[in-house]
Design an enzyme around this catalytic site. Structure first.
Site, mmCIF file in Angstrom:
data_model
loop_
_atom_site.group_PDB
_atom_site.id
_atom_site.type_symbol
_atom_site.label_atom_id
_atom_site.label_comp_id
_atom_site.label_asym_id
_atom_site.label_seq_id
_atom_site.Cartn_x
_atom_site.Cartn_y
_atom_site.Cartn_z
ATOM 1 N N LEU A 151 58.470 50.295 96.486
ATOM 2 C CA LEU A 151 59.281 49.929 97.649
ATOM 3 C C LEU A 151 59.692 48.459 97.555
ATOM 4 O O LEU A 151 59.320 47.631 98.375
ATOM 5 C CB LEU A 151 58.533 50.205 98.953
ATOM 6 C CG LEU A 151 59.402 50.251 100.205
ATOM 7 C CD1 LEU A 151 60.209 51.543 100.240
ATOM 8 C CD2 LEU A 151 58.557 50.146 101.482
ATOM 9 N N GLY A 152 60.481 48.147 96.503
ATOM 10 C CA GLY A 152 61.097 46.835 96.402
ATOM 11 C C GLY A 152 62.446 46.853 97.103
ATOM 12 O O GLY A 152 62.696 47.651 98.003
ATOM 13 N N ARG A 153 63.345 45.980 96.655
ATOM 14 C CA ARG A 153 64.676 45.925 97.274
ATOM 15 C C ARG A 153 65.365 47.278 97.205
ATOM 16 O O ARG A 153 65.912 47.771 98.188
ATOM 17 C CB ARG A 153 65.541 44.876 96.565
ATOM 18 C CG ARG A 153 65.104 43.435 96.701
ATOM 19 C CD ARG A 153 66.107 42.541 95.981
ATOM 20 N NE ARG A 153 65.754 41.138 96.019
ATOM 21 C CZ ARG A 153 65.073 40.512 95.077
ATOM 22 N NH1 ARG A 153 64.620 41.207 94.029
ATOM 23 N NH2 ARG A 153 64.815 39.227 95.165
ATOM 24 N N ILE A 154 65.367 47.860 96.005
ATOM 25 C CA ILE A 154 66.091 49.123 95.810
ATOM 26 C C ILE A 154 65.372 50.272 96.508
ATOM 27 O O ILE A 154 65.998 51.089 97.187
ATOM 28 C CB ILE A 154 66.279 49.396 94.308
ATOM 29 C CG1 ILE A 154 67.259 48.371 93.713
ATOM 30 C CG2 ILE A 154 66.790 50.818 94.078
ATOM 31 C CD1 ILE A 154 67.337 48.393 92.207
ATOM 32 N N ARG A 174 52.218 48.339 94.751
ATOM 33 C CA ARG A 174 50.996 47.653 94.319
ATOM 34 C C ARG A 174 50.107 47.332 95.520
ATOM 35 O O ARG A 174 48.887 47.340 95.431
ATOM 36 C CB ARG A 174 51.355 46.376 93.555
ATOM 37 C CG ARG A 174 51.955 46.643 92.175
ATOM 38 C CD ARG A 174 52.190 45.352 91.409
ATOM 39 N NE ARG A 174 52.679 45.602 90.073
ATOM 40 C CZ ARG A 174 53.959 45.756 89.760
ATOM 41 N NH1 ARG A 174 54.883 45.677 90.720
ATOM 42 N NH2 ARG A 174 54.333 45.980 88.512
ATOM 43 N N ARG A 231 63.340 53.001 85.354
ATOM 44 C CA ARG A 231 63.398 52.912 83.901
ATOM 45 C C ARG A 231 62.790 54.184 83.336
ATOM 46 O O ARG A 231 61.858 54.761 83.915
ATOM 47 C CB ARG A 231 62.613 51.697 83.382
ATOM 48 C CG ARG A 231 63.326 50.371 83.528
ATOM 49 C CD ARG A 231 64.426 50.202 82.494
ATOM 50 N NE ARG A 231 64.901 48.843 82.439
ATOM 51 C CZ ARG A 231 65.963 48.382 83.090
ATOM 52 N NH1 ARG A 231 66.650 49.202 83.864
ATOM 53 N NH2 ARG A 231 66.348 47.128 82.967
ATOM 54 N N ASP A 255 68.758 59.082 85.815
ATOM 55 C CA ASP A 255 69.772 58.124 85.394
ATOM 56 C C ASP A 255 69.282 57.296 84.218
ATOM 57 O O ASP A 255 70.064 56.571 83.612
ATOM 58 C CB ASP A 255 70.132 57.198 86.562
ATOM 59 C CG ASP A 255 71.267 56.239 86.221
ATOM 60 O OD1 ASP A 255 72.296 56.710 85.682
ATOM 61 O OD2 ASP A 255 71.131 55.023 86.475
ATOM 62 N N GLU A 260 67.040 55.147 75.461
ATOM 63 C CA GLU A 260 68.494 55.193 75.673
ATOM 64 C C GLU A 260 69.236 54.585 74.489
ATOM 65 O O GLU A 260 68.788 53.594 73.921
ATOM 66 C CB GLU A 260 68.856 54.426 76.951
ATOM 67 C CG GLU A 260 68.242 55.037 78.191
ATOM 68 C CD GLU A 260 68.472 54.206 79.442
ATOM 69 O OE1 GLU A 260 69.161 53.159 79.352
ATOM 70 O OE2 GLU A 260 67.980 54.597 80.503
ATOM 71 N N HIS A 278 72.690 56.180 82.645
ATOM 72 C CA HIS A 278 72.299 54.873 83.180
ATOM 73 C C HIS A 278 73.497 54.197 83.871
ATOM 74 O O HIS A 278 73.933 53.112 83.483
ATOM 75 C CB HIS A 278 71.744 53.979 82.078
ATOM 76 C CG HIS A 278 70.837 52.905 82.606
ATOM 77 N ND1 HIS A 278 69.820 52.349 81.873
ATOM 78 C CD2 HIS A 278 70.799 52.273 83.808
ATOM 79 C CE1 HIS A 278 69.192 51.421 82.582
ATOM 80 N NE2 HIS A 278 69.778 51.351 83.764
#
Length: 312
Positions: A151-154, A174, A231, A255, A260, A278
């Site tokens: 649950l960061g910015r994105i 975390r 990722r 994505d 990749e 991606h």
């Protein structure tokens, strides 16, 4: 004399024009012999510009004795050894915030596309099958339980969008986040067990490698959906492919991938998977803003000012 920089991968034409106007740009991707190019220009290069997924190898950093900054065109920093750069006295910048909305938008789009089997429906119509029959019923999105892994910015932007669908939202991080109303769950396995849809938005790195493993996938279960916009390294890809093939999870929308642009061919024939190359931040508006942040960080570095978006 313009400062000399090494461009690891191509960027938008307008951004490359900005680079060319201010710097002598050596394009690594266009070099017939990359090692020879680095050997010839190594002691003159002051900056590296690279993509978040591509990064730069420590060997390249070490071959540039006067390197001062690695400017990443992306939010992820896992493809650059930050501690190695710090030890060399090399600054690192990235392009946060400006891509948050686009990544969150695509994450929600992937969630809907996989749940409602939109790609299957598209192929069904294009193949002329509609007059011959109907597709099986798909799965609803609204009201489902969404687990956000990271649950960061994105991750938070995805959760806010999911609220509009009346979804019940929980997350694993975390540590618990202050100032959010979503329920904290201590482990990825427990989060998966309590989710209909598991959204992977965690930062990559050694401690996150294969975080979504067999135990997490089995906890998600045969009706569960996995969406990954983080990722490829965060998900154990062979275990995911096995779980999809064996019906141990209901579907996936991806994505990002571990190697990749090489995608395991086993994914290609599965109707319960949506695949993207991606593309989460790949809009004209966002890539322009990201490129401008790269230019701004380089300008600040060479002017001796604080970097706008410093990582190291």
């Amino acid at each position: 004399m313009k400062p000399e920089i090494l461009l690891v991968e191509s960027m938008m034409p307008a951004v490359e024009q900005g680079l060319d106007a201010a710097y002598t740009v050596h394009r690594l991707s266009a070099a017939p012999d990359r090692d020879r190019l680095i050997a010839e220009i190594g002691d003159r290069v002051r900056a590296i510009v690279t993509g978040g997924g591509t990064g730069v190898k420590n060997a390249v950093v070490d071959a540039l004795p006067n390197l001062g900054i690695v400017a990443i065109n992306g939010v992820g920093t896992d493809a650059v050894d930050l501690e190695h750069c710090r030890g060399r006295g090399v600054r690192v910048s990235n392009t946060p915030d400006v891509l948050t909305d686009d990544v969150a938008d695509l994450a929600v789009g992937l969630m809907i596309a996989a749940s409602r089997r939109m790609m299957v429906g598209d192929r069904f119509v294009r193949a002329g099958q509609w007059p011959k029959g109907k597709l099986p019923l798909a799965r609803k999105v609204s009201g489902k339980r969404l687990g956000v892994l990271g649950l960061g910015r994105i991750g938070e932007a995805i959760a806010r969008r999911a609220e509009a669908f009346g979804m019940t939202i929980a997350y694993t991080n975390r540590k618990p986040r202050d100032g959010v109303s979503y329920r904290f769950v201590a482990s990825p396995v427990d989060l998966a067990r309590e989710s209909d849809i598991l959204m992977v938005a965690a930062s990559a790195g050694p401690d996150a490698r294969n975080m979504v493993n067999r135990a997490v996938l089995d906890a998600l279960g045969p009706e569960g959906l996995l969406v990954n916009v983080a990722r490829g390294s965060v998900v154990d890809e062979p275990e995911l492919l096995a779980a999809l093939t064996e019906g141990r999870i209901g579907g996936a929308a991806l994505d990002v991938f571990a190697d990749e642009p090489n995608v395991p061919e086993g994914f290609y024939g599965l109707d319960n998977v949506v695949l993207q190359p991606h593309q989460a931040s790949a809009t004209l508006e966002t890539r322009t803003a990201m490129g401008q942040l790269v230019l701004d960080n380089l300008e600040a570095f060479f002017a001796g000012r604080p970097l706008p978006t410093a990582v190291v």
